[in-house]
Design an enzyme around this catalytic site. Structure first.
Site, mmCIF file in Angstrom:
data_model
loop_
_atom_site.group_PDB
_atom_site.id
_atom_site.type_symbol
_atom_site.label_atom_id
_atom_site.label_comp_id
_atom_site.label_asym_id
_atom_site.label_seq_id
_atom_site.Cartn_x
_atom_site.Cartn_y
_atom_site.Cartn_z
ATOM 1 N N LYS A 280 39.535 34.423 48.071
ATOM 2 C CA LYS A 280 40.217 34.442 46.782
ATOM 3 C C LYS A 280 40.464 33.021 46.285
ATOM 4 C CE LYS A 280 42.946 38.659 47.625
ATOM 5 N NZ LYS A 280 42.533 39.449 46.450
ATOM 6 N N ARG A 354 40.393 49.517 50.882
ATOM 7 C CA ARG A 354 39.745 50.825 51.008
ATOM 8 C C ARG A 354 39.122 51.017 52.392
ATOM 9 N NH1 ARG A 354 36.167 49.244 45.958
ATOM 10 N NH2 ARG A 354 38.120 48.112 45.639
#
Length: 497
Positions: A280, A354
């Protein structure tokens, strides 16, 4: 803090400060009329002179002499026709802002007889007392565990809330509101704890402590060796780059009948998210300690259950890992086999939530659940779609989705449903595995839920994307405690009598 419910008459209720509500337009509540009568019409005089407007969420403190109260706080509650639950809560927050750090040691709150617009469930006295209790705990929250100089202790230590009677349903509603506020505050404590302390094993320790403190909670923790033996390879894949090993945490509350199927809450517990190899940007990365907001909400809901002991069975499952980019970390292009046996091509290691959730969602089939609700700070796309006001909701069952939407409306903790149509599934196609873990930029929140839906075909399931609601940024940075109110309302609506 000492909280109590009182059905004494206003003029015989002693406190350093009495709080009453004043509408801008509409009928005065009985408590306000009683206070005005005791004060010789003072409130009416000040309103007529323009010193009190009644505009929503305004406050005015009036010093008094020769009264059961040392001062009066008049809280504006707006127009009767516009007093929605949200506006009513704004007035409650304004009250606490004016009083929590003030000189009063005791306060008497006479706002439960202020009418609120909406359906009967929202406008009842019990619902208002519940919201008052929740707001009291919520607004008194502080987090200074890591400050060397602690803030001075508040003088306020006693709050009495005035009710129309001592009926059991009113007491229960008020106590549920207080418990919900405390559950929110536990969620906030966990979220605000820095990631050098809050790691997967620390979360597991907090779950064990919850079981030690409440005999109605049973906690089990699976370590990395147990998960490897079971085949939970996607949780393990996310944690490979960290020195902090993953954990699967299971908390069981059995308050219902033995034959009753449990409602299962599954929380994403990424205690820090660098993005892994798909790193990120550095700006704002400190807020990635809040990537365990789903797991923190499960903790909050379980604590409320432990305090209130409803007749329902609930299982809380937390998939905890830290997503770091060392030499052992998963790479874009890796393929892993999930607990279900399906394979996943990891195209982006920053789509890790996920991955931990899919194994947990397969694992919970063993409980034969009545319903499964997962909670996750899953996609930035949800913030783009809904901002910071509503939680994203996707589900494979319309009834379950509608129940959650209704719970959010009643609790003032709203969600908004997005579609989960089969047409979106093709975005997850992979040339080399059963599926990819990302579906491209279009409909990012939906394709993330599509990924999860492939592991939830055997039960009723809903997904709550709380990326926009789990914490506040900027000057007010901190965990919000959401969506604990929504969860509690949903669970209580299914509890036996």
């Amino acid at each position: 803090m000492n909280f109590s419910l009182s059905n004494k008459a206003i003029n015989s209720t002693k406190a350093d400060c009495l709080v009453v509500g004043l509408p801008e337009k509409g009928t005065w509540p009985q408590s306000t009329n009683q206070a005005d009568e005791a004060l010789g019409g003072l409130i009416k005089k000040l309103q007529k002179a323009g010193d009190l407007t009644g505009k929503n969420a305004t406050t005015a403190a009036i010093p008094l002499t020769d009264q059961p109260w040392g001062r009066l706080l008049v809280v504006g509650t707006g127009n009767d026709s516009d007093r929605t639950p949200a506006n009513y809560r704004k007035a409650l927050i304004a009250m606490m802002t004016a009083l929590k750090d003030g000189p009063s040691k005791s306060i008497a709150v006479a706002l439960a007889d202020t009418p609120v617009t909406g359906e009967d469930a929202v406008s009842s006295e019990a619902a208002r007392l519940s919201l008052i209790g929740r707001t009291l705990e919520d607004q008194l929250y502080t987090f200074s565990d890591f400050k060397s100089e602690k803030p001075a202790a508040r003088k306020l230590n006693k709050v009495a809330v005035v009710a129309s009677s001592a009926a059991k349903d009113l007491k229960d509603a008020f106590n549920l509101g207080l418990a919900t506020g405390r559950g929110m505050n536990l969620t906030r404590d966990l979220g605000n704890t820095p990631p050098n302390i809050c790691h997967p094993e620390w979360l597991a320790q907090q779950a064990k402590k919850l079981a030690e403190d409440h005999d109605c909670i049973k906690t089990d923790v699976l370590d990395e060796k147990q998960m490897e033996k079971m085949g939970m390879n996607t949780i393990l894949a996310v944690g490979k780059g960290s020195t902090q090993p993953p954990r699967l945490i299971v908390m069981e509350y059995r308050g219902g009948k033995a034959k009753d199927k449990p409602h299962v809450l599954v929380g994403k517990g990424i205690t820090f998210d660098t993005g892994g190899i798909s790193l990120k940007p550095g700006e704002g990365m400190d807020e990635m300690k809040y990537d365990m907001g789903g797991s923190a909400s499960v903790f909050g809901a379980m604590q409320v259950l432990a305090e209130t002991r409803p007749k329902i069975n609930v299982v809380g499952v937390i998939a905890a890992a830290e997503n770091m980019p060392d030499g052992g970390a998963s790479r874009p292009g890796d393929i892993v086999t999930t607990l279900s046996g399906m394979t996943v091509e990891i195209l982006n290691t920053d789509a890790e939530g996920r991955l931990v959730l899919c194994d947990a969602l397969t694992y919970v089939k063993k409980f034969d659940p009545a319903a499964v609700i997962d909670l996750a700070t899953l996609t930035g796309a949800c913030i783009i779609a809904l901002g910071n006001h509503a939680t994203g909701l996707l589900a494979n069952n319309d009834d379950l989705a509608n129940e959650l939407l209704a719970a959010g409306e009643r609790a003032g903790d709203r969600a908004w449903r997005l579609p989960l149509w089969d047409e979106y599934q093709s975005q997850l196609d992979s040339n080399f595995a059963d599926m990819a873990n990302i579906g491209g930029r279009p409909a990012g929140t939906i394709t993330a839920a599509c990924f999860l839906s492939r592991f939830t075909k055997d039960y009723r399931w809903a997904h709550l994307d709380i990326a926009g609601t789990a914490w506040h940024s900027g000057k007010a940075k901190g965990s919000s405690g959401r969506p604990v109110p929504l969860l509690v309302d949903y669970l209580m609506s299914h509890a036996g009598k």
